[in-house]
Design a protein around this motif. Structure first.
Motif, PDB file in Angstrom:
ATOM      1  N   LYS A   1      15.602  42.279  10.535  1.00 35.78           N
ATOM      2  CA  LYS A   1      14.891  41.424  11.432  1.00 35.78           C
ATOM      3  C   LYS A   1      15.632  41.246  12.850  1.00 35.78           C
ATOM      4  N   LEU A   2      16.914  41.253  12.784  1.00 40.30           N
ATOM      5  CA  LEU A   2      17.784  41.095  13.756  1.00 40.30           C
ATOM      6  C   LEU A   2      17.544  42.157  14.938  1.00 40.30           C
ATOM      7  N   ARG A   3      17.402  43.513  14.311  1.00 36.83           N
ATOM      8  CA  ARG A   3      17.198  45.044  15.128  1.00 36.83           C
ATOM      9  C   ARG A   3      15.600  44.747  15.804  1.00 36.83           C
ATOM     10  N   SER A   4      14.798  44.117  15.189  1.00 31.63           N
ATOM     11  CA  SER A   4      13.528  44.079  15.406  1.00 31.63           C
ATOM     12  C   SER A   4      13.422  43.123  16.538  1.00 31.63           C
ATOM     13  N   LEU A   5      14.063  42.137  16.563  1.00 28.51           N
ATOM     14  CA  LEU A   5      14.231  40.932  17.647  1.00 28.51           C
ATOM     15  C   LEU A   5      14.823  41.582  18.763  1.00 28.51           C
ATOM     16  N   ARG A   6      15.778  42.295  18.797  1.00 27.22           N
ATOM     17  CA  ARG A   6      16.480  43.028  19.906  1.00 27.22           C
ATOM     18  C   ARG A   6      15.754  43.977  20.439  1.00 27.22           C
ATOM     19  N   ASP A   7      14.802  44.826  19.691  1.00 26.23           N
ATOM     20  CA  ASP A   7      14.077  46.022  20.226  1.00 26.23           C
ATOM     21  C   ASP A   7      13.020  45.418  20.811  1.00 26.23           C
ATOM     22  N   GLY A   8      12.443  44.222  20.412  1.00 25.68           N
ATOM     23  CA  GLY A   8      11.297  43.533  21.062  1.00 25.68           C
ATOM     24  C   GLY A   8      11.930  43.188  22.574  1.00 25.68           C
TER      25      GLY A   8
ATOM     26  N   ARG B   1      11.815  44.527  28.430  1.00 23.48           N
ATOM     27  CA  ARG B   1      12.639  45.252  29.404  1.00 23.48           C
ATOM     28  C   ARG B   1      12.101  46.186  30.080  1.00 23.48           C
ATOM     29  N   ASP B   2      11.619  47.360  29.108  1.00 25.15           N
ATOM     30  CA  ASP B   2      11.313  48.626  29.568  1.00 25.15           C
ATOM     31  C   ASP B   2      10.008  48.279  30.151  1.00 25.15           C
ATOM     32  N   ALA B   3       9.136  47.442  29.641  1.00 21.06           N
ATOM     33  CA  ALA B   3       7.737  47.410  30.410  1.00 21.06           C
ATOM     34  C   ALA B   3       7.623  46.676  31.604  1.00 21.06           C
ATOM     35  N   HIS B   4       8.713  45.949  31.999  1.00 17.49           N
ATOM     36  CA  HIS B   4       8.941  45.355  33.183  1.00 17.49           C
ATOM     37  C   HIS B   4      10.284  45.546  33.843  1.00 17.49           C
ATOM     38  N   PRO B   5      10.363  46.958  34.284  1.00 14.31           N
ATOM     39  CA  PRO B   5      11.779  47.304  34.750  1.00 14.31           C
ATOM     40  C   PRO B   5      12.366  46.409  35.963  1.00 14.31           C
TER      41      PRO B   5
ATOM     42  N   LEU C   1      24.775  37.512  28.155  1.00 16.56           N
ATOM     43  CA  LEU C   1      23.336  37.835  27.700  1.00 16.56           C
ATOM     44  C   LEU C   1      22.698  38.848  28.767  1.00 16.56           C
ATOM     45  N   GLY C   2      23.139  38.723  30.042  1.00 23.25           N
ATOM     46  CA  GLY C   2      22.524  39.904  31.037  1.00 23.25           C
ATOM     47  C   GLY C   2      23.034  41.197  30.755  1.00 23.25           C
ATOM     48  N   ALA C   3      24.456  41.367  30.204  1.00 27.80           N
ATOM     49  CA  ALA C   3      25.207  42.467  29.989  1.00 27.80           C
ATOM     50  C   ALA C   3      24.489  43.119  28.730  1.00 27.80           C
ATOM     51  N   ALA C   4      24.177  42.353  27.729  1.00 26.01           N
ATOM     52  CA  ALA C   4      23.503  42.836  26.427  1.00 26.01           C
ATOM     53  C   ALA C   4      21.987  43.286  26.787  1.00 26.01           C
ATOM     54  N   LEU C   5      21.225  42.900  27.615  1.00 27.17           N
ATOM     55  CA  LEU C   5      20.047  43.406  27.990  1.00 27.17           C
ATOM     56  C   LEU C   5      19.700  44.394  28.877  1.00 27.17           C
ATOM     57  N   LEU C   6      20.821  44.487  29.939  1.00 26.57           N
ATOM     58  CA  LEU C   6      20.847  45.150  30.949  1.00 26.57           C
ATOM     59  C   LEU C   6      21.716  46.570  31.009  1.00 26.57           C
ATOM     60  N   GLY C   7      22.547  46.335  30.053  1.00 24.94           N
ATOM     61  CA  GLY C   7      23.578  47.470  29.974  1.00 24.94           C
ATOM     62  C   GLY C   7      24.967  46.980  30.924  1.00 24.94           C
ATOM     63  N   PHE C   8      25.916  48.003  30.845  1.00 32.17           N
ATOM     64  CA  PHE C   8      27.143  47.686  31.514  1.00 32.17           C
ATOM     65  C   PHE C   8      27.080  47.799  32.838  1.00 32.17           C
TER      66      PHE C   8
ATOM     67  N   ALA D   1      31.582  44.158  30.174  1.00 39.75           N
ATOM     68  CA  ALA D   1      31.861  45.215  28.769  1.00 39.75           C
ATOM     69  C   ALA D   1      31.699  44.413  27.419  1.00 39.75           C
ATOM     70  N   ALA D   2      32.139  43.213  27.162  1.00 42.64           N
ATOM     71  CA  ALA D   2      31.930  42.675  26.154  1.00 42.64           C
ATOM     72  C   ALA D   2      30.213  42.431  25.647  1.00 42.64           C
ATOM     73  N   GLY D   3      29.665  42.005  26.643  1.00 42.95           N
ATOM     74  CA  GLY D   3      28.135  41.601  26.461  1.00 42.95           C
ATOM     75  C   GLY D   3      27.391  42.719  26.301  1.00 42.95           C
ATOM     76  N   ALA D   4      27.933  44.034  26.947  1.00 38.07           N
ATOM     77  CA  ALA D   4      27.232  45.273  26.532  1.00 38.07           C
ATOM     78  C   ALA D   4      27.281  45.770  25.056  1.00 38.07           C
ATOM     79  N   GLN D   5      28.550  45.521  24.742  1.00 35.79           N
ATOM     80  CA  GLN D   5      28.806  45.823  23.134  1.00 35.79           C
ATOM     81  C   GLN D   5      27.849  45.039  22.216  1.00 35.79           C
ATOM     82  N   LEU D   6      27.865  43.595  22.407  1.00 38.42           N
ATOM     83  CA  LEU D   6      27.129  42.718  21.642  1.00 38.42           C
ATOM     84  C   LEU D   6      25.681  43.435  21.751  1.00 38.42           C
ATOM     85  N   GLY D   7      25.077  43.888  23.002  1.00 33.07           N
ATOM     86  CA  GLY D   7      23.788  44.451  22.936  1.00 33.07           C
ATOM     87  C   GLY D   7      23.466  45.774  22.112  1.00 33.07           C
TER      88      GLY D   7
END
Length: 704
Positions: free
Chosen positions: A28-35, A40-44, A72-79, A177-183
């Protein structure tokens, strides 16, 4: 920096606990993140632009969400994308807050930040962009405070933006970096993955690394035009043999360091020779006279006569009895090299004394302070005395001065005025401010003034001397046009740090009213320390001694260990009768600084020992944090105030509240009970009425 780390740690612990106890479905967590990733990919462009604007607004409005947005931003956008967007967004937002403070909200910001603003303005004026960079790199104050405060400085907006962009980048990178790892987590068990643990470790270590890097940079910046000696003759050179210098030398000698003490004046400095010791010896004689005159109230009648030559001779004897503790012989016996002469800094490690050049890894400046003679017309023509010259002048008199004017209603003026009046002098005390002891609690100052008047002193407050002169006799003219005749003038309007002639200006060490130091008593040159009156902010012997050991310890142990100078509360006292003793804030100071507080007052007239001795005048006043027994400050006005205060100082130093004092048995009847009874007053005011009603019902039930 600490709060986010604590929150992140708690979140991590909560997630780990959830994995171990609840074992939620990771799909379920992976599904939430993948959503979220699919959106993000649909609205670059929508996500980065929306995030950037949101971050700028949050920062500009000084809202406390920047850390969470970063994660949050690092988790969604990457490092890399997250780092670029967050770095620029935080700097743009900071610039907007800076501009708003400068052009729209200057008065609000000044009122809101209070003392913190003054400190930042001072640092900005001294070190400019470097000071801002150091605050950005190691956030000892919140970023939103920096943004607003610098808007009120003279720094140009483009410089503020550029330095902020650069200074915040390392810290931002660590959080991103911490946020990106969380993402990148695929399951909650990934919370213990090496990558995420490494990111959290980086968050914890970064402040230490940044602080060390900044120290290295600061040292290199300070020493860039000087060549450091390959080796040193000594570990420490101390300039000045007052309280700060003597303690610094003693600490170094006990640590088996090679230390040289350079003193131009007498050993013991002002305290032994001109201040604390002679004044307290004089006060002892005056107190005896005062007690004898009032002994009839206790059923004992006594005739009082003052043998002035004996009083003055005893003062010299007391100094002589204490002097061996501060003597050259004693310190040489401890292993301290003592050199008499004038010391001058040639470079950060070299001191010249006459023809000798001494080098040391560390130097402590403890040059003390000297009395101030105000620039009032004609004052030199009336031969003014100061605390330095008073004692020789009094010793040369056959009797106490008949008409003495004391200029200045601070601690020195009040103490000397009362002591001399009790010994038979005619004294007029003049203070330009609206009341005596202007820095102290107003009611306590009024009590002292009433006591001075009762001893026959003419007290004039709100009176400003504008002119002195002499014809048939000496006179002064006040601002209201009135004139006073006198034969002796004591000037006690303050003391000025001894700053000139020591080479400070050649090294560029800032020294306006005092030598500027940081929390560790380091000057602009990190190996040169200042302690005592020359460093401020308090011109007190106990403060000087405390700073002396801090400066010596830091000079000897740095960079391996350092102590902060302002960690300990410094008490002080005015030794009038009654005494006035204080540590920490007064209620007025807490009010002015916007500190939420409460005030508890215990009258000494309720203390059994005070009543038994006929000394019920005065009070204990405690300032505590709102809704807490944490002690912010204590003022005691009354007999033995300096001794009673010690318990509060100990409590403040070790973080003990009033509850601990109340729970400690005290001798009965004793003056120390004043502390416990005052704590009891605080407790009575904080009893919950509902709790009392419940207790009453419970006791009624127990009776049957």
């Amino acid at each position: 920096m600490r709060k986010p780390l604590i929150f992140l740690s708690l979140i991590a612990l909560a997630v780990i606990a959830a994995v171990l106890v609840a074992d939620p479905d990771p799909d379920k967590l992976r599904s939430l993140r993948d959503g979220l990733v699919d959106w993000r990919d649909a609205h670059p462009l929508a996500l980065p632009i929306g995030f950037f604007v949101t971050y700028v607004v949050v920062t500009a409005l000084s809202l406390p969400f920047a850390v969470w947005l970063t994660l949050l931003g690092a988790a969604l956008l990457g490092f890399w994308q997250g780092l670029v967007l967050i770095s620029f967004a935080s700097s743009f937002g900071a610039l907007l807050a800076f501009l708003v403070a400068r052009y729209l909200m200057r008065d609000w910001v000044r009122g809101r930040l209070g003392p913190r603003l003054a400190k930042i303005e001072k640092g900005a004026a001294r070190d400019g962009e470097f000071y801002l960079f150091s605050l950005r790199l190691i956030p000892v104050v919140p970023f939103f405070v920096i943004n607003l405060a610098f808007g009120l400085t003279r720094m140009k907006a483009w410089k503020f933006y550029g330095v902020s962009q650069l200074g915040m980048l390392p810290g931002t990178a660590v959080y991103v970096a911490a946020g990106a790892q969380l993402g990148e987590l695929d399951s909650l068990s990934g919370i213990v993955s090496p990558g995420l643990l490494g990111a959290f470790a980086a968050l914890a270590v970064f402040p230490w690394v940044a602080r060390a890097a900044l120290r290295i940079w600061t040292r290199r910046r300070a020493y860039r035009v000087y060549k450091r000696p390959a080796k040193f003759d000594r570990n420490l050179i101390v300039i000045g043999a007052g309280a700060a210098g003597l303690v610094a030398s003693y600490v170094a000698a006990q640590a088996k360091a090679k230390v040289t003490l350079v003193q131009e004046g007498p050993m013991g400095g002002d305290c032994l020779n001109f201040g604390c010791v002679p004044s307290k010896a004089l006060i002892a004689s005056a107190r005896a006279a005062g007690v004898a005159r009032r002994s009839a109230d206790l059923g004992v009648k006594a005739e009082v006569s003052v043998d002035w030559p004996v009083v003055m001779r005893r003062i010299s004897e007391v100094i002589a009895q204490i002097a061996p503790n501060d003597s050259v012989e004693r310190y040489q016996g401890l292993g301290v090299e003592v050199i008499e002469g004038h010391a001058r800094l040639e470079d950060p490690w070299t001191v010249r004394v006459g023809e000798r050049r001494l080098t040391a890894r560390g130097i402590v400046l403890a040059t003390g302070a000297a009395p101030v003679i105000p620039p009032i017309e004609g004052i030199e023509t009336v031969e003014p005395l100061t605390s330095d010259t008073l004692w020789d002048a009094l010793a040369a008199m056959a009797a106490p001065p008949g008409k003495m004017v004391i200029l200045g209603g601070g601690p020195i003026g009040c103490e000397i005025a009362q002591a001399l009046a009790r010994l038979g002098a005619g004294v007029t005390l003049i203070e330009a401010a609206e009341r005596l002891l202007i820095r102290e609690d107003a009611e306590a100052a009024e009590t002292i003034e009433a006591a001075l008047r009762a001893d026959g002193i003419e007290v004039m407050t709100g009176a400003k001397a504008i002119r002195f002169g002499r014809d048939a006799g000496k006179w002064l003219e006040l601002e209201d046009g009135s004139k006073l005749q006198f034969d002796t003038l004591l000037v006690a309007v303050g003391r000025k740090a001894r700053l000139e002639g020591f080479g400070l200006e050649d090294l560029g060490i800032p020294a306006d009213r005092v030598i500027e130091t940081n929390d560790y008593l380091e000057t602009l040159m990190p190996n040169i320390y200042a302690a005592g009156d020359v460093a401020g902010p308090m011109q007190l012997t106990n403060a000087a001694g405390h700073q002396g050991w801090i400066a010596a310890a830091n000079a000897l142990a740095s960079p391996f260990w350092r102590f902060k100078a302002h960690a300990a509360p410094i008490p002080h006292a005015v030794f009038t009768a009654p005494e006035l003793a204080r540590v920490g804030m007064t209620a007025a100071q807490a009010e002015a600084e916007g500190v939420a507080h409460e005030v508890t007052t215990y009258p000494l007239g309720d203390l059994d020992r005070a009543l038994a001795e006929g000394a019920g005048e005065g009070f204990v006043r405690i300032v505590t944090a709102k809704g807490s027994d944490k002690i912010l400050g204590v003022t005691i006005c009354g007999a033995h105030a300096a001794e009673v205060l010690a318990e509060f100082v100990l409590a403040m130093r070790h973080g003990l509240g009033l509850g601990k004092i109340l729970a400690t048995p005290h001798v009965y009847p004793s003056w120390s009970e004043a502390a416990k009874n005052a704590a009891g007053r605080w407790r009575q005011a904080h009893v919950n009425p509902s709790t009392l009603k419940i207790a009453e019902r419970f006791m009624s039930w127990r009776r049957g």
